[in-house]
Design a protein around this motif. Structure first.
Motif, short mmCIF file in Angstrom:
data_model
loop_
_atom_site.label_atom_id
_atom_site.label_comp_id
_atom_site.label_asym_id
_atom_site.label_seq_id
_atom_site.Cartn_x
_atom_site.Cartn_y
_atom_site.Cartn_z
N ARG A 18 0.80 -1.23 0.00
CA ARG A 18 0.00 0.00 0.00
C ARG A 18 0.83 1.28 0.00
NH1 ARG A 18 -3.63 -2.90 -1.80
NH2 ARG A 18 -5.05 -3.93 -0.41
N MET A 19 1.96 1.30 0.69
CA MET A 19 2.82 2.48 0.72
C MET A 19 4.27 2.03 0.69
SD MET A 19 1.25 5.17 3.47
CE MET A 19 2.83 5.92 3.62
N ALA A 20 5.07 2.72 -0.09
CA ALA A 20 6.51 2.44 -0.14
C ALA A 20 7.20 3.64 -0.74
CB ALA A 20 6.79 1.19 -0.96
N THR A 21 8.43 3.87 -0.31
CA THR A 21 9.22 4.94 -0.90
C THR A 21 9.81 4.45 -2.22
OG1 THR A 21 11.28 4.27 0.16
CG2 THR A 21 9.85 5.79 1.41
N THR A 22 10.32 5.38 -3.00
CA THR A 22 10.98 5.01 -4.25
C THR A 22 12.15 4.07 -3.97
OG1 THR A 22 10.33 7.08 -5.30
CG2 THR A 22 12.21 5.92 -6.26
N GLU A 23 12.93 4.37 -2.94
CA GLU A 23 14.08 3.52 -2.61
C GLU A 23 13.63 2.11 -2.21
OE1 GLU A 23 17.94 3.27 0.32
OE2 GLU A 23 16.92 5.18 0.10
N GLN A 24 12.55 2.00 -1.46
CA GLN A 24 12.06 0.68 -1.07
C GLN A 24 11.61 -0.11 -2.30
OE1 GLN A 24 9.16 2.17 1.70
NE2 GLN A 24 10.38 1.52 3.47
N ARG A 40 11.97 6.67 -12.97
CA ARG A 40 11.25 6.84 -14.25
C ARG A 40 10.06 5.90 -14.33
NH1 ARG A 40 16.58 7.63 -16.10
NH2 ARG A 40 16.79 5.45 -16.73
N ARG A 41 10.24 4.66 -13.91
CA ARG A 41 9.12 3.69 -13.93
C ARG A 41 7.98 4.18 -13.05
NH1 ARG A 41 12.89 -1.66 -13.33
NH2 ARG A 41 13.36 -1.89 -15.54
N LEU A 42 8.31 4.64 -11.85
CA LEU A 42 7.27 5.13 -10.95
C LEU A 42 6.62 6.40 -11.49
CD1 LEU A 42 9.00 4.39 -7.54
CD2 LEU A 42 6.98 3.25 -8.48
N ALA A 43 7.38 7.25 -12.15
CA ALA A 43 6.81 8.46 -12.75
C ALA A 43 5.81 8.09 -13.84
CB ALA A 43 7.92 9.34 -13.33
N ARG A 44 6.12 7.06 -14.62
CA ARG A 44 5.17 6.62 -15.66
C ARG A 44 3.89 6.07 -15.03
NH1 ARG A 44 9.97 4.81 -18.47
NH2 ARG A 44 9.74 2.76 -17.52
N LEU A 45 4.04 5.28 -13.96
CA LEU A 45 2.86 4.77 -13.26
C LEU A 45 2.02 5.91 -12.69
CD1 LEU A 45 4.45 1.73 -11.40
CD2 LEU A 45 2.87 1.64 -13.34
N CYS A 46 2.69 6.94 -12.20
CA CYS A 46 1.99 8.11 -11.67
C CYS A 46 1.24 8.84 -12.78
CB CYS A 46 2.97 9.02 -10.96
SG CYS A 46 2.21 10.43 -10.14
N ALA A 47 1.92 9.00 -13.91
CA ALA A 47 1.29 9.69 -15.06
C ALA A 47 0.06 8.94 -15.56
CB ALA A 47 2.30 9.85 -16.20
N GLU A 48 0.09 7.61 -15.40
CA GLU A 48 -1.06 6.79 -15.81
C GLU A 48 -2.15 6.74 -14.74
OE1 GLU A 48 0.35 2.97 -17.11
OE2 GLU A 48 1.79 3.88 -18.50
N GLY A 49 -1.90 7.41 -13.61
CA GLY A 49 -2.90 7.45 -12.53
C GLY A 49 -2.95 6.19 -11.70
N LEU A 50 -1.90 5.36 -11.76
CA LEU A 50 -1.90 4.09 -11.04
C LEU A 50 -1.28 4.19 -9.65
CD1 LEU A 50 -0.93 1.83 -14.04
CD2 LEU A 50 -3.18 2.06 -12.99
#
Length: 52
Positions: A18-24, A40-50
């Protein structure tokens, strides 16, 4: 979803925890690449609203 397999793994980790930092997320799913790739992967997931 078009975040690639690394993004899918990161999303799977977030679903479990449910919650994790980028480093985790990076440590669990992508130690073979630099942390910038995980960002970058997390930024793409964020841009997709996931993830937020």
């Amino acid at each position: 979803m078009d975040a690639g397999s690394g993004g899918q793994l990161a999303l799977g980790v977030l679903v479990q925890h449910r919650m994790a930092t980028t480093e985790q997320i990076h440590r669990v799913s992508a130690l073979e690449v630099r942390i910038e790739q995980s960002r970058r992967r997390l930024a793409r997931l964020c841009a997709e609203g996931l993830v937020d």
